[in-house]
Scaffold this motif. Sequence first.
Motif, PDB file in Angstrom:
ATOM      1  N   CYS A   1      34.802   8.865  51.288  1.00  8.26           N
ATOM      2  CA  CYS A   1      34.969   9.843  50.065  1.00  8.26           C
ATOM      3  C   CYS A   1      33.422   9.652  49.386  1.00  8.26           C
ATOM      4  O   CYS A   1      32.926  10.738  48.857  1.00  8.26           O
TER       5      CYS A   1
ATOM      6  N   HIS B   1      30.522  12.203  47.294  1.00  8.56           N
ATOM      7  CA  HIS B   1      30.861  11.922  45.988  1.00  8.56           C
ATOM      8  C   HIS B   1      30.126  10.550  45.750  1.00  8.56           C
ATOM      9  O   HIS B   1      30.740   9.570  45.413  1.00  8.56           O
TER      10      HIS B   1
ATOM     11  N   PHE C   1      28.968  10.703  40.969  1.00  7.29           N
ATOM     12  CA  PHE C   1      30.115  10.995  41.909  1.00  7.29           C
ATOM     13  C   PHE C   1      29.856  12.497  42.467  1.00  7.29           C
ATOM     14  O   PHE C   1      30.989  13.221  42.535  1.00  7.29           O
ATOM     15  N   THR C   2      28.564  12.859  42.616  1.00  5.16           N
ATOM     16  CA  THR C   2      28.334  14.092  43.663  1.00  5.16           C
ATOM     17  C   THR C   2      27.219  13.867  44.348  1.00  5.16           C
ATOM     18  O   THR C   2      27.143  12.855  44.842  1.00  5.16           O
TER      19      THR C   2
ATOM     20  N   VAL D   1      28.823  19.615  46.331  1.00  2.00           N
ATOM     21  CA  VAL D   1      29.746  18.680  45.841  1.00  2.00           C
ATOM     22  C   VAL D   1      29.960  18.761  44.483  1.00  2.00           C
ATOM     23  O   VAL D   1      29.025  18.376  43.749  1.00  2.00           O
TER      24      VAL D   1
ATOM     25  N   SER E   1      30.957  17.003  41.006  1.00  2.00           N
ATOM     26  CA  SER E   1      31.238  15.712  40.310  1.00  2.00           C
ATOM     27  C   SER E   1      32.657  15.363  40.120  1.00  2.00           C
ATOM     28  O   SER E   1      33.617  16.071  39.707  1.00  2.00           O
ATOM     29  N   LEU E   2      32.913  14.072  40.169  1.00  2.00           N
ATOM     30  CA  LEU E   2      34.231  13.512  39.791  1.00  2.00           C
ATOM     31  C   LEU E   2      34.487  12.955  38.569  1.00  2.00           C
ATOM     32  O   LEU E   2      35.793  12.490  38.134  1.00  2.00           O
TER      33      LEU E   2
ATOM     34  N   GLU F   1      40.388   7.881  40.882  1.00  2.00           N
ATOM     35  CA  GLU F   1      39.538   9.245  40.582  1.00  2.00           C
ATOM     36  C   GLU F   1      39.812   9.436  39.209  1.00  2.00           C
ATOM     37  O   GLU F   1      39.002   9.910  38.359  1.00  2.00           O
TER      38      GLU F   1
END
Length: 204
Positions: A56, A60, A66-67, A86, A88-89, A164
């Motif tokens: 993952c 991320h 996280f992208t 992608v 961001s998370l 997450e």
Amino acid sequence: PLTPPRRRGGGFQADAATTQTTGTQHARSPEPEPLIALGAKLFSDSRLSKDGTMSCASCHNPKQAFTNPSPPSRPGVTGTRLRRDVPSLLNVAFASPLHHDGREPSLEVQILAPLFNASEMANTTFDDLTQRLAAFPEYRDAFQTVFGERPTIESLGAALAAYERSLISGATIFDLWRNSNQEDALSAAAKSGFALFTGKAGCG
């Protein structure tokens, strides 16, 4: 029981049973920290992909909020570059529904999409993935500790979703002003700009 994933346009289409089951499993563990720690380990483990080359975190990237800011998106295990950038998370805990087209109702369900997308991590069935995880003693033991059972697709989704949801960005001066009622945190000019942004300028 869950049914194998069905692909629609290269993606994952959850059925009602998947949505109902995985959407509630994150509440099973009374110990959130072990659940989050398990999710963090899974998130960075390339063994979740069919050929062991992609995690993952490959897309991320924790070091990039996280992208993945470098277009086009990183290729999946087949070498096919993804069509979308992608996201961001950070703060994904507050997002609903999920995916670019809003087709997934929860993180527990959405997480399955890249795991089973033929252009991303390319797993084929729930059983293949969970049996592969169960073959590793560290995961077999961790899932037993947190969930009281061997890895299942529900517990896998729950662990990743819990991690997450823990990815919350730090408090900014805007957050302190907007959410914590600290009036002096934001300058008068910034407050005027926000009022314009959300008002007459029609930006928000």
